[in-house]
Design a protein around this motif. Structure first.
Motif, short mmCIF file in Angstrom:
data_model
loop_
_atom_site.label_atom_id
_atom_site.label_comp_id
_atom_site.label_asym_id
_atom_site.label_seq_id
_atom_site.Cartn_x
_atom_site.Cartn_y
_atom_site.Cartn_z
N HIS A 70 -0.80 15.49 -16.90
CA HIS A 70 -0.98 16.92 -17.13
C HIS A 70 -1.91 17.18 -18.32
O HIS A 70 -1.97 16.38 -19.27
CB HIS A 70 0.37 17.59 -17.40
N ALA A 71 -2.60 18.30 -18.28
CA ALA A 71 -3.56 18.61 -19.35
C ALA A 71 -2.86 18.87 -20.68
O ALA A 71 -3.26 18.35 -21.72
CB ALA A 71 -4.39 19.83 -18.95
N THR A 72 -1.81 19.68 -20.65
CA THR A 72 -1.11 20.04 -21.88
C THR A 72 -0.34 18.85 -22.43
O THR A 72 0.46 18.23 -21.73
CB THR A 72 -0.14 21.20 -21.63
N GLY A 73 -0.60 18.49 -23.67
CA GLY A 73 0.12 17.39 -24.30
C GLY A 73 -0.32 16.01 -23.85
O GLY A 73 0.34 15.03 -24.18
N GLY A 74 -1.42 15.91 -23.12
CA GLY A 74 -1.86 14.61 -22.62
C GLY A 74 -2.52 13.77 -23.70
O GLY A 74 -2.90 14.26 -24.77
N VAL A 75 -2.68 12.47 -23.42
CA VAL A 75 -3.33 11.56 -24.36
C VAL A 75 -4.76 12.00 -24.63
O VAL A 75 -5.31 11.75 -25.71
CB VAL A 75 -3.28 10.12 -23.82
N GLY A 76 -5.38 12.68 -23.68
CA GLY A 76 -6.73 13.19 -23.89
C GLY A 76 -6.85 14.07 -25.12
O GLY A 76 -7.90 14.09 -25.78
N ASN A 77 -5.79 14.78 -25.45
CA ASN A 77 -5.81 15.63 -26.65
C ASN A 77 -5.95 14.78 -27.92
O ASN A 77 -6.62 15.18 -28.88
CB ASN A 77 -4.54 16.47 -26.73
N ASP A 78 -5.30 13.62 -27.93
CA ASP A 78 -5.43 12.73 -29.09
C ASP A 78 -6.85 12.19 -29.20
O ASP A 78 -7.37 12.01 -30.31
CB ASP A 78 -4.44 11.58 -28.98
N ILE A 79 -7.47 11.94 -28.05
CA ILE A 79 -8.85 11.45 -28.07
C ILE A 79 -9.78 12.54 -28.60
O ILE A 79 -10.70 12.27 -29.38
CB ILE A 79 -9.28 11.00 -26.66
N VAL A 80 -9.54 13.78 -28.21
CA VAL A 80 -10.31 14.90 -28.75
C VAL A 80 -10.18 14.94 -30.27
O VAL A 80 -11.17 15.13 -31.00
CB VAL A 80 -9.86 16.24 -28.13
N SER A 81 -8.97 14.76 -30.77
CA SER A 81 -8.76 14.77 -32.23
C SER A 81 -9.51 13.65 -32.91
O SER A 81 -10.11 13.84 -33.99
CB SER A 81 -7.25 14.65 -32.53
N ILE A 82 -9.51 12.45 -32.31
CA ILE A 82 -10.26 11.33 -32.89
C ILE A 82 -11.75 11.66 -32.95
O ILE A 82 -12.42 11.39 -33.96
CB ILE A 82 -10.01 10.04 -32.07
N ILE A 83 -12.27 12.24 -31.87
CA ILE A 83 -13.69 12.60 -31.85
C ILE A 83 -14.00 13.64 -32.92
O ILE A 83 -15.00 13.54 -33.64
CB ILE A 83 -14.09 13.09 -30.45
#
Length: 340
Positions: free
Chosen positions: A279-292
């Protein structure tokens, strides 16, 4: 440049076999059962029946019922038993038949598996592996197709890995078993038998916490893992027809994420597309966005795009393909960041 993160050991023979991902998992388990008598496998139907996906087929016959153990249908019991074994010198590898079945064991994992090293100030560690087939795309019933890895990446003390290839699957399962701390080992059912590749005989290690560049490009970084890696690769190949080159990164480990390869890639391209089926909300992708944002914000030429599953339970199989990211959706996001 492709990072060299595999570490051969003295047991390698130089020979290879053509394995699917699930066969490579089996071979990795067999390798460690042979090498270390403290390694045990336990789970529902893993012995006599070889597991739902035959990932442990033949291992009970080869190593005996004391090493490959059929358990009652109790995920909490499987994990609780594994904890007791791990703190007393064994190296249990516990199978959850499906990732969506792990919820009854969540309390054990959160409260004990991930905390015992800290709770005992390092006197005890929990060298156990939890294997879990995950994800949609095989037309399974409700709850069987969940992709909730973010529940566990938010749990300091346990590593989370997710291979997309047979070579990586064997090297990572061996690394996970040898790790002194617990590892959640996610295996995408969708790509269990999708293709074959050469896998070395004997023992080798793929380092946990290191991603791998699969395709060199200068225009867009496409970051994915598990079953979404072939989806990302197909989108990148489509983009090449329009003169867009993609730097495709298979992250392989979701906790800890490889911050270096993420930053290196997006600082080169200035654009990023993240692909995951959760799911988009709370996904690991959000952590990757933060790293970027933390490492590479001033390099960015466009906002970051995410291509994910939707914020609904994974639907029944009639709508399953509509839920999953597709090469077309990923390609559309590649075009969007290029034309921002």
């Amino acid at each position: 440049m492709i990072l060299s993160v595999d570490r051969p050991t003295e047991n390698q023979t130089g020979k290879t076999n053509e394995f699917t991902l699930v066969q490579a998992v089996t071979d990795g388990l067999r390798t460690m059962l042979k090498e270390d008598e403290q390694v045990l496998l336990l789970g529902e139907d893993i012995g006599k029946n070889g597991g739902v996906f035959r990932a442990t087929e033949g291992l009970q016959k080869e190593f005996g019922e004391d090493r490959v153990i059929d358990t009652p249908l109790s995920e909490a019991g499987i994990i609780g038993t594994s904890i007791g074994m791990a703190v007393n010198g064994f190296k249990p590898v516990a199978e959850m038949q499906f990732f969506g079945f792990i919820y009854p064991a969540y309390e054990q994992i959160m409260t004990h598996v991930s905390r015992i090293r800290m709770r005992t100030m390092g006197s005890y560690t929990v060298p156990m592996v939890i294997r879990a087939p995950y994800g949609a795309g095989i037309r399974a019933p409700e709850v069987h197709s969940d992709s909730v890895e973010a529940l566990f990446t938010h749990m300091p003390g346990i590593k989370v890995v997710c291979p997309s290839s047979a070579y990586d699957a064997k090297g990572l399962i061996i690394a996970a078993i040898e790790d002194p701390d617990p590892v959640l080992f996610l295996e995408s059912m969708r790509i269990y038998r999708a293709n074959r590749e050469e896998v070395p005989e004997g023992k080798y290690i793929v380092e946990i916490g290191k991603g791998k560049r699969l395709k060199e490009g200068n225009d867009v970084s496409v970051l994915a893992w598990g079953a979404m890696v072939p989806v990302a690769m197909k989108a990148a190949e489509q983009a090449e027809k329009y003169g867009i080159t993609c730097d495709v990164i298979d992250l392989r480990t979701l906790y800890p994420l490889d911050k270096d390869i993420i930053a290196e890639s997006v600082q080169k391209t200035g654009r990023a597309v993240i692909v995951h089926e959760a799911h988009a909300t709370g996904g690991v992708g959000n952590d990757i966005v933060s790293i970027i944002n933390d490492t590479s914000f001033l390099y960015m030429k466009s906002p970051i795009e995410r291509v994910t599953g939707f914020d609904v339970p994974v639907p029944l199989f009639a709508l399953e393909e509509h839920y999953l990211p597709t090469p077309k959706r990923v390609f559309n996001s590649i075009e969007k960041v290029m034309h921002f």
